[in-house]
Design a protein around this motif. Structure first.
Motif, short mmCIF file in Angstrom:
data_model
loop_
_atom_site.label_atom_id
_atom_site.label_comp_id
_atom_site.label_asym_id
_atom_site.label_seq_id
_atom_site.Cartn_x
_atom_site.Cartn_y
_atom_site.Cartn_z
N ARG A 417 0.82 -1.21 0.00
CA ARG A 417 0.00 0.00 0.00
C ARG A 417 0.85 1.25 0.00
O ARG A 417 1.96 1.26 0.53
N ALA A 423 -2.99 5.70 0.89
CA ALA A 423 -2.86 4.58 1.81
C ALA A 423 -3.86 3.48 1.52
O ALA A 423 -3.66 2.34 1.91
N SER A 424 -4.93 3.80 0.82
CA SER A 424 -5.94 2.76 0.57
C SER A 424 -5.65 2.00 -0.71
O SER A 424 -6.35 1.08 -1.06
N ARG A 462 -5.89 -6.84 -6.07
CA ARG A 462 -6.74 -7.40 -5.02
C ARG A 462 -7.32 -8.76 -5.41
O ARG A 462 -7.61 -9.59 -4.55
N GLN B 239 -10.39 -0.70 6.23
CA GLN B 239 -9.08 -0.09 5.96
C GLN B 239 -8.57 -0.53 4.61
O GLN B 239 -8.55 -1.71 4.28
N GLY B 240 -8.21 0.46 3.80
CA GLY B 240 -7.63 0.14 2.50
C GLY B 240 -8.64 -0.21 1.43
O GLY B 240 -8.26 -0.62 0.35
N THR B 241 -9.94 -0.08 1.71
CA THR B 241 -10.92 -0.40 0.67
C THR B 241 -11.25 0.87 -0.12
O THR B 241 -10.99 1.98 0.33
N MET B 244 -12.91 4.07 1.35
CA MET B 244 -12.16 5.09 2.09
C MET B 244 -11.76 6.29 1.24
O MET B 244 -11.44 7.34 1.77
#
Ligand SMILES: [Zn+2]
Ligand SMILES: [Zn+2]
Lengths: 557, 353
Positions: A417, A423-424, A462, B239-241, B244
């Motif tokens: 990340r 950060a996402s 992902r 978090q991290g999706t 956000m």
């Protein structure tokens, strides 16, 4: 103590440099000179001897907490740090901590000469007054193991911001065996003395990139002076009143790292300041930048280090001449003065005058620029002949015109990340190339894609993640990217056997499969082609401006 | 006299009453201490919980689940076993289960905490012969700061981020932790946005009479500018999706008891860690156990071996009980493991493209 513990906590939690500088500056504005002195001492990594044996601290903590040895051990296993374990295990404080940091430290310094009973009384007194964060910091100081994740440079930037004293001046005053006290601190932040003004450097003038690579828009070629763009350590050599100072662009004093340059400076007249570049040099060409690293990183310079990477000063510009500051003079005039100064010192093999590159028109200059790599340069610098020596990165008068980067097609094999607003998203990629039928990591890169591409790659990653190593995820090797980089070098530290400098993504090769990515052989061919002596860009990393981070980004994999 | 509880592969079972307590597989009759997924599994024939816990449990269970309630402190008899529920102070409606059979009293604590929390009924000690306790934070390094202290830390952090143009994101369990943090927020600082996994539980809390500051979900915000500087409450899995991204520059915090340890705070690599837990800390565990007067203590999920040894050294008959209950997420286990209790319970909101 709580001010200092608060500062520690903030520094511990803050990831951004600017946030750390602000926190430090706030602290130094509010703290007393005595406390500031000790804070500076500890924050810059200076240490006191352990005042009380760890074994005793541990025994007293168990006694205070009312727990047996096995439970202390279980706690320590969970926490992983002795000072913190003790801080957390002790019963809540019964008093209020109103004692300043320097009082605690002063008393602690007397402790080594006292008996165990005295030591115990003092330690328990401190524990009973301090809250958990304070106790943690205090315990660290007690066992002589205080550490915080900031460099001296950052600490001094904070102090500089609070007190309006130049970082370079603070750096110099802190050198050697600095003894913390209110007096030495006041002296540290006081206005410069005449003696200190002697060592003062000028702000560096930095170039912008010629982004489209087209110099014709700069006007007539005759208005411009062209020089090779070398890759080393940009510096200023200062010679005043029989003394020499060598400053890096990050305002660090590096005189003792380069004794050759220091002795060269003896041949310079007093009242001389040269802007130049330190290069490792052999057989008429620069050695890779990596060769300079031991000069900066090793504690002591052995003869071997000095011999392996002999250095020269490539002189670019003259900022002070015969005691007169001449930055306002046009470049042509400064250049001719520089030539005289260098000629007078020409008996010394450690100095070179940066050669001028000429051409009747831009086309001819372009042809010269194209052969930069053969000479071990990374392009050309274009400087307006009429320009003064400006401060900082001012646009218009100085341009760096780099040659096209090396390229390779590599496969994305791992990702991590990003930070900040990214950060996402998975934005930090590891790329691999083929070696003996296997993909081996080759470079890391984190820029060069559009926002839309980043999101697309993120969505792909992902779906195709494999294993997890800390924050890093390996991914199925399916995407291919064209990478650009400035230099290649052999490296035993990297699995591919190669290290590249400033790798970045040039484009996404949607037309290629992983099998079609480059192999180690094709990269090694680049290495042979350039005789293993490509220069490596130093002035500005596009992703990481500033020199503080420079070492981290050397061949970063 | 013998305990009326035994451990079976479906969970804690009372053979005399023929019912289970917090089973982890579907059973005909389940007494549920609280609605966290490691204590309330789907698919049971019949559930018993407290009236306070009803709305929350409904959010988590299938729409046609049969749920009966029993008020705190009221006894009922099931096949000759006397059963009553007593406040555990963990989350809204969380209960300890008291079972009395043939003069022997057993109490199953579920998860509990001792500290005051205005979003649920405070813990009440119940005298018993056998006490079955959790031990999530069963080490003396875990001692919680005063709850008010943490709330003011969070509000200060939020206000400072807001003045720097950053949004503040606190990752916390959707059930319990999120509402407890919400209850301590100063809504005067700015708008509070909650994740789609959190908001139904806020509603359940409000329906149960717990007043909470006003909250909105992302879809209820008309002007995207309002996101900037907002407080965002989301489960750790967010978090991290992509969800956000709308918040722009964010400062992120994790709220958990594990944040007590510096190494854990740093491993999470977030900007802040707030020490907030709905489980008892070490002094809380010792105090609760002592107050039961129990001669036998069974210790489940957490540092059970440590707590057992401590109790044994003090003359209490104690043993470890291997259950499938989980402690608080967020220790060395990765985010994925940590989020299991949340997974599958609610649909995460999808970012509009
Ligand atoms: Zn729970
Ligand atoms: Zn639980």
């Amino acid at each position: 103590m709580n001010q200092f513990a608060q500062l520690f906590t903030t520094l511990d939690e803050t990831n951004k440099t600017s946030g750390k500088v602000d926190a430090l500056s706030d602290y130094f504005r509010a703290a007393s000179p005595e406390d500031s002195a000790w804070a500076l001492f500890f924050l810059t990594g200076r240490r006191l001897k352990q005042a009380v044996p760890t074994k005793l601290l541990r025994a007293w903590a168990m006694e205070q907490a009312g727990i047996p040895d096995w439970l202390f051990q279980e706690s320590y296993d969970a926490v992983g740090d002795l000072a913190e374990t003790i801080a957390l295990l002790l019963p809540p404080p019964t008093g209020v901590d109103e004692t300043a940091l320097h009082h605690w430290v002063d008393r602690m310094n007397d402790l080594r000469f006292q008996g165990v009973e005295e030591q115990k009384r003092f330690v328990l007194e401190a524990w009973s007054q301090l809250g958990t964060p304070e106790r943690f910091v205090w315990n660290k100081i007690l066992v002589g193991a205080f550490r915080v994740g900031v460099s001296q440079q950052i600490v001094l930037r904070g102090l500089s911001k609070a007190k309006g004293v130049d970082v370079s001046q603070l750096t110099e005053r802190l050198m050697g065996d600095w003894k913390p006290s209110a007096e030495s601190y006041e002296q540290l932040i006081s206005a410069a003395t005449e003696q200190e003004n002697l060592s003062r450097l000028f702000p560096f003038f930095l170039a912008h990139s010629l982004e489209d690579g087209d110099p014709t828009r700069l006007g007539p070629v005759t208005d411009w002076q062209a020089e090779w763009k070398w890759d080393g350590i940009r510096c200023q050599v200062i010679r005043r009143q029989g003394e020499t100072w060598l400053w890096s662009r990050g305002e660090e004093l590096i005189t003792d790292r380069f004794p050759e340059i220091e002795s060269l400076a003896h041949a310079l007249p007093n009242g001389t300041v040269i802007d130049g570049e330190i290069l490792a040099w052999a057989d008429g060409r620069p050695l890779p930048f990596l060769q300079l690293q031991p000069r900066i990183t090793r504690k002591t310079l052995t003869k071997t280090i000095l011999r392996k990477a002999p250095v020269v000063l490539m002189a670019y510009d003259l900022l002070e001449h015969q005691g007169q500051e001449i930055r306002a003079l046009p470049l042509v005039e400064r250049r001719s003065l520089l030539e005289t100064v260098i000629q007078n010192a020409s008996g010394n093999p450690c100095v070179k005058l940066s050669p001028l590159v000429s051409g009747a028109d831009w086309l001819a200059v372009s042809a010269e620029q194209a052969r930069s790599r053969e000479l071990g340069a990374e392009g050309l610098m274009l400087k307006r002949r009429s320009s003064p020596y400006r401060a900082g990165r001012t646009r218009g008068d100085w341009w760096k015109w780099k040659v096209e980067p090396y390229t390779a097609d590599a496969v994305l094999t791992a990702a991590q990340r990003g930070s900040g607003k990214r950060a996402s998203l998975y934005t930090d990629y590891t790329f691999s190339i083929w070696k003996n039928g296997e993909l081996v990591p080759f470079a890391k890169a984190y820029s060069g894609l559009t926002d839309i591409e980043i999101q697309e790659v993120d969505a792909f990653l992902r779906k195709h993640m494999r294993e997890k190593f800390g924050p890093v995820r390996t991914v199925e090797p399916l995407l291919v990217f064209e990478l650009g980089f400035e230099a290649i070098q052999r490296s035993t530290r990297h699995k591919s056997g190669l290290a590249v400098r400033f790798p970045r993504i040039l484009r996404w090769r949607r037309d290629k499969t992983a099998e079609q990515a480059d192999s180690i052989e094709s990269i090694e061919a680049l290495l042979t082609l350039s005789q293993a002596t490509q220069p490596i860009s130093n002035t500005e990393n596009p992703e990481n401006p500033g020199s503080a981070s420079r070492e981290r980004f050397l061949f970063d994999l | 006299m013998k305990p009326a509880i035994q451990l079976t592969e479906r969970g804690l079972y009372c053979p005399q009453g023929d019912f289970y307590i917090d089973p982890w597989k579907s059973v005909p009759r389940a007494v549920v201490t609280h609605a966290h997924s490691d204590h309330a599994c789907r698919g049971c024939g019949q559930y018993l919980t407290t009236p306070e816990g009803l709305a929350v449990l409904k959010v988590r269970m299938a729409a046609d689940a049969v749920i009966e309630t029993l008020p705190f402190g009221t006894s009922t008899h099931i096949n000759g076993v006397q059963l009553s529920l007593h406040p555990a102070g963990h989350v809204l409606g969380s209960a300890q289960v008291r079972i009395e059979h043939a003069g022997y009293v057993s109490v199953v604590s579920g998860d509990y905490k001792i500290e005051p929390d205005r979003t649920c009924t405070p813990f009440e000690p119940v005298r018993c012969h056998l006490f079955l306790t959790e031990s999530t934070f069963g080490l003396p390094v875990y001692r919680w700061p005063a709850p008010g202290e943490v709330s003011s830390q969070i509000n200060q952090w939020w206000a400072r981020n807001r003045s720097n143009g950053q949004s503040s994101v606190v990752y916390a369990y959707s059930l319990g932790k999120a509402q407890r943090i919400l209850a301590g927020l100063d809504a005067g600082i700015g708008p509070i946005i909650t994740h789609g996994a959190v908001e139904p539980l806020n509603q359940a809390y409000r329906e149960s009479g717990i007043s909470l500051p006003p909250t909105r979900t992302v879809s209820q915000v008309d002007n995207a500018k309002e996101f900037k500087g907002a407080m965002v409450l989301a489960p750790p899995s967010a978090q991290g999706t992509p969800w956000m991204r709308r918040f722009g520059e964010v400062s992120q915090a994790f709220a958990s008891g594990w944040m007590q340890i510096r190494g854990t705070r740093r491993r999470r690599a977030l900007d802040r860690g707030f020490v907030v837990s709905d489980h008892a800390d070490w002094p809380g565990l010792l105090q609760a156990i002592e107050a039961t007067g129990a001669e036998t203590v069974w210790v489940t999920h957490g540092y059970s071996a440590v707590l057992v040894r401590w109790l044994q050294e003090r003359g209490t008959e104690a043993q470890v009980l291997e259950t499938r209950f989980q402690g608080e997420a967020g220790d060395t286990a990765g985010i994925e493991e940590a989020d299991k209790p949340e997974a599958g319970q609610t649909q995460p909101e999808v970012a509009p493209s």
